[in-house]
Design a protein around this motif. Structure first.
Motif, PDB file in Angstrom:
ATOM      1  N   LEU A 125       0.163  -1.598  -0.545  1.00 23.22           N
ATOM      2  CA  LEU A 125       0.252   0.159   0.070  1.00 23.22           C
ATOM      3  C   LEU A 125       0.801   1.281   0.175  1.00 23.22           C
ATOM      4  CD1 LEU A 125      -3.160  -1.041   2.654  1.00 23.22           C
ATOM      5  CD2 LEU A 125      -3.313  -0.275   0.088  1.00 23.22           C
ATOM      6  N   ILE A 126       1.898   0.939   0.465  1.00 25.29           N
ATOM      7  CA  ILE A 126       3.046   2.446   1.129  1.00 25.29           C
ATOM      8  C   ILE A 126       3.638   2.314  -0.954  1.00 25.29           C
ATOM      9  CG2 ILE A 126       5.212   3.160   1.868  1.00 25.29           C
ATOM     10  CD1 ILE A 126       4.664   1.741   4.466  1.00 25.29           C
ATOM     11  N   GLY A 127       4.074   1.492  -1.462  1.00 20.32           N
ATOM     12  CA  GLY A 127       4.332   1.853  -3.311  1.00 20.32           C
ATOM     13  C   GLY A 127       3.434   2.504  -3.463  1.00 20.32           C
ATOM     14  N   ARG A 128       2.413   2.356  -3.825  1.00 21.29           N
ATOM     15  CA  ARG A 128       0.649   2.316  -4.657  1.00 21.29           C
ATOM     16  C   ARG A 128       0.098   3.409  -4.157  1.00 21.29           C
ATOM     17  NH1 ARG A 128      -2.467   1.290  -7.224  1.00 21.29           N
ATOM     18  NH2 ARG A 128      -4.004   0.749  -7.382  1.00 21.29           N
ATOM     19  N   CYS A 129       0.615   4.426  -2.994  1.00 23.50           N
ATOM     20  CA  CYS A 129      -0.321   5.613  -2.646  1.00 23.50           C
ATOM     21  C   CYS A 129       0.896   6.686  -2.567  1.00 23.50           C
ATOM     22  CB  CYS A 129      -0.427   5.615  -1.250  1.00 23.50           C
ATOM     23  SG  CYS A 129      -2.054   4.037  -0.936  1.00 23.50           S
ATOM     24  N   SER A 130       2.552   6.720  -2.473  1.00 21.80           N
ATOM     25  CA  SER A 130       3.587   6.749  -2.644  1.00 21.80           C
ATOM     26  C   SER A 130       3.633   7.692  -4.298  1.00 21.80           C
ATOM     27  CB  SER A 130       5.040   6.235  -2.037  1.00 21.80           C
ATOM     28  OG  SER A 130       4.395   6.328  -0.989  1.00 21.80           O
ATOM     29  N   ILE A 131       3.677   6.763  -5.451  1.00 23.98           N
ATOM     30  CA  ILE A 131       3.792   6.812  -6.655  1.00 23.98           C
ATOM     31  C   ILE A 131       2.599   7.000  -7.517  1.00 23.98           C
ATOM     32  CG2 ILE A 131       4.962   5.638  -8.574  1.00 23.98           C
ATOM     33  CD1 ILE A 131       7.060   6.382  -6.364  1.00 23.98           C
ATOM     34  N   LEU A 132       2.773   8.548  -7.744  1.00 23.33           N
ATOM     35  CA  LEU A 132       1.566   8.941  -8.243  1.00 23.33           C
ATOM     36  C   LEU A 132       1.603   9.483 -10.063  1.00 23.33           C
ATOM     37  CD1 LEU A 132       0.325  11.551  -5.726  1.00 23.33           C
ATOM     38  CD2 LEU A 132      -0.339   8.480  -6.104  1.00 23.33           C
ATOM     39  N   LEU A 425       5.879  -3.940  -5.744  1.00 17.36           N
ATOM     40  CA  LEU A 425       4.970  -4.821  -6.863  1.00 17.36           C
ATOM     41  C   LEU A 425       3.587  -3.478  -6.567  1.00 17.36           C
ATOM     42  CD1 LEU A 425       4.227  -7.855  -5.444  1.00 17.36           C
ATOM     43  CD2 LEU A 425       4.969  -7.338  -7.824  1.00 17.36           C
ATOM     44  N   GLY A 426       4.091  -2.584  -5.501  1.00 17.68           N
ATOM     45  CA  GLY A 426       2.862  -1.778  -5.468  1.00 17.68           C
ATOM     46  C   GLY A 426       2.827  -0.379  -6.392  1.00 17.68           C
ATOM     47  N   MET A 427       4.542  -0.559  -6.568  1.00 18.57           N
ATOM     48  CA  MET A 427       4.416   0.755  -7.162  1.00 18.57           C
ATOM     49  C   MET A 427       4.702   0.968  -8.591  1.00 18.57           C
ATOM     50  SD  MET A 427       8.237   2.289  -5.663  1.00 18.57           S
ATOM     51  CE  MET A 427       9.459   1.225  -5.562  1.00 18.57           C
ATOM     52  N   GLY A 428       5.128  -0.379  -9.023  1.00 22.27           N
ATOM     53  CA  GLY A 428       4.440  -1.156 -10.369  1.00 22.27           C
ATOM     54  C   GLY A 428       3.151  -0.956 -10.743  1.00 22.27           C
TER      55      GLY A 428
END
Length: 441
Positions: A125-132, A425-428
């Motif tokens: 979730l941190i990877g998902r929410c940090s990279i916009l 994975l979240g960032m991708g």
């Protein structure tokens, strides 16, 4: 930061634009702070920890707890669009908690399961929410390069003196880590050096040399194809070579896979008949033929690719008895209990996907593997929507995700590497989503 702005084609045109642009640029850097805190916590040894209410708080868990309010705020905001992979990640982690509550008592199982689930879901979730946006990922790589370079130097120093340095130093201050068997603490962990070919298998701050090697191998594609310039790129890709110092089959294979796919990306832009789709189709067909033609299947061929033939033989046995355990306990797994095997075999399971299925059942393993597969496919497809510089960066991230997921068949991720993998994975997935809402501050 001309490194980013030159690629993105951003530039102010007047004094008012200059002030607005400077504020926007600061905001873009500031929103990476949660991600950088987590990423840098991965580089700290687990000996640096505290115990709170019976739970061990490692550096990355301390960061996760610190960021919990931020994560909830991000989830409740309108900045992010949700994806099928998000539901699968929640399903997989939720199933881990439920399975542990069934195997153990509800109270004890909930605490055990939540610790595992949070180590997977929170980094994701941190990877998902940090990279916009794409430039966020480049900024992250620039900021992360000094830490990666410093840890690479620690591996080099350990190799030079032929002895572990980082973790023994931390253990002398904070005490040795406990050694667990069957989920229970049974003794203090000893930090005996490991050698291969007469060379120290350097681990630096990581819990095992394999984890250190695979972490550094993951840096090669993202830094090589990132599009950033100057010292961050040089430090990043040169640090990736420290993976060799672990003398791990998985790390060296990971570096070779990454380098080969980087070379293929360069070649397919110059040879008309080559393409990523052609490579994917040919690879899938080859894997199917090998799996059907070989006696033991493609997984058993993969685990044989090791610098130590004896290690490869043990991994074959692990898969054989691990699969049998899954057949006997397909839904809830067996928790931390030792799976059935010959008495002379270790109870460790050297495969991320196998250990998930053995401990927590097929639902958790399949759901989380599906998250990885979706992230790889989505990142690859999304690269086609961008110009060349951004396309190469997306391809580099897809290569890293593919390599790490593939190596997950021969390596069990834990500690910092587990955090790093699910953050990637979240960032991708965040970068792969089309038509993201406009960024607001």
């Amino acid at each position: 930061m001309a490194t980013i702005d030159g690629i993105a084609g951003i530039g102010p045109t007047g004094a008012g634009h200059q002030r607005g642009y400077s504020a926007l640029r600061r905001a873009r850097w500031m929103r990476l702070i949660p991600l950088l805190l987590l990423a840098y916590s991965v580089l700290l040894p687990q000996e640096l920890r505290i115990t709170l209410a019976g739970q061990t708080i490692y550096p990355y868990r301390a960061v996760i707890l610190l960021l919990a309010p931020w994560i909830f705020y991000q989830l409740l905001s309108n900045r992010h669009r949700y994806h099928l992979a998000d539901a699968l990640a929640l399903l997989g982690c939720g199933w881990i908690v439920i399975a542990m509550m069934v195997v153990y008592s509800p109270g004890d199982g909930f605490l055990r399961g939540m610790a595992i689930a949070l180590d997977i879901l929170a980094p994701y979730l941190i990877g998902r929410c940090s990279i916009l946006e794409i430039s966020d990922f480049r900024r992250f790589l620039i900021c992360f390069a000094p830490g990666a370079g410093l840890v690479a130097l620690s591996l080099l120093a350990e190799s030079a003196v032929r002895a572990p340095l980082v973790r023994p130093a931390m253990a002398s201050i904070f005490g040795a880590l406990p050694f667990y068997y069957g989920g229970e603490e049974v003794a203090d962990l000893t930090l005996d050096p490991s050698f291969r070919f007469g060379l120290l298998r350097a681990a630096g701050p990581f819990s095992h040399a394999i984890l250190a090697g695979l972490f550094f191998a993951s840096l090669l594609p993202v830094y090589a194809l990132s599009g950033i310039t100057g010292w961050p790129k040089k430090v990043g890709w040169m640090s990736s070579l420290a993976g060799v110092l672990s003398w791990s089959s998985a790390a060296i294979m990971g570096l070779l896979v990454g380098a080969a796919l980087i070379a293929y990306d360069w070649l397919q832009k110059r040879v008309e008949i080559l393409s990523w789709r052609a490579l994917a189709a040919a690879s899938a067909l080859s894997v199917l033929v090998v799996h059907l033609a070989s006696q033991n299947g493609v997984v058993n061929i993969l685990v044989r690719l090791t610098l130590d033939p004896q290690t490869g033989y043990f991994r074959l046995l692990i898969w054989r008895h691990g699969v049998e355990s899954i057949r006997n306990h397909p839904l809830g797994g067996i928790g931390y209990a030792a799976y059935e095997r010959p008495s002379w075999m270790s109870s460790s399971i050297d495969s991320q996907w196998l250990v998930l299925a053995v401990r927590h059942g097929l639902v958790a393993a399949v759901a989380l593997f599906a998250v990885a597969g979706i992230a790889i496919a989505a990142t690859s497809v999304a690269s086609l929507r961008h110009g060349e510089a951004d396309r190469r960066m997306m391809v580099g991230l897809a290569i890293t995700l593919f390599m790490m997921t593939l190596m997950g068949f021969t390596v069990a991720f834990f500690g910092g590497l587990l955090i790093w993998y699910f953050t990637l994975l979240g960032m991708g997935l965040s970068l792969a989503q089309p038509g993201r809402p406009p960024v607001q501050f």
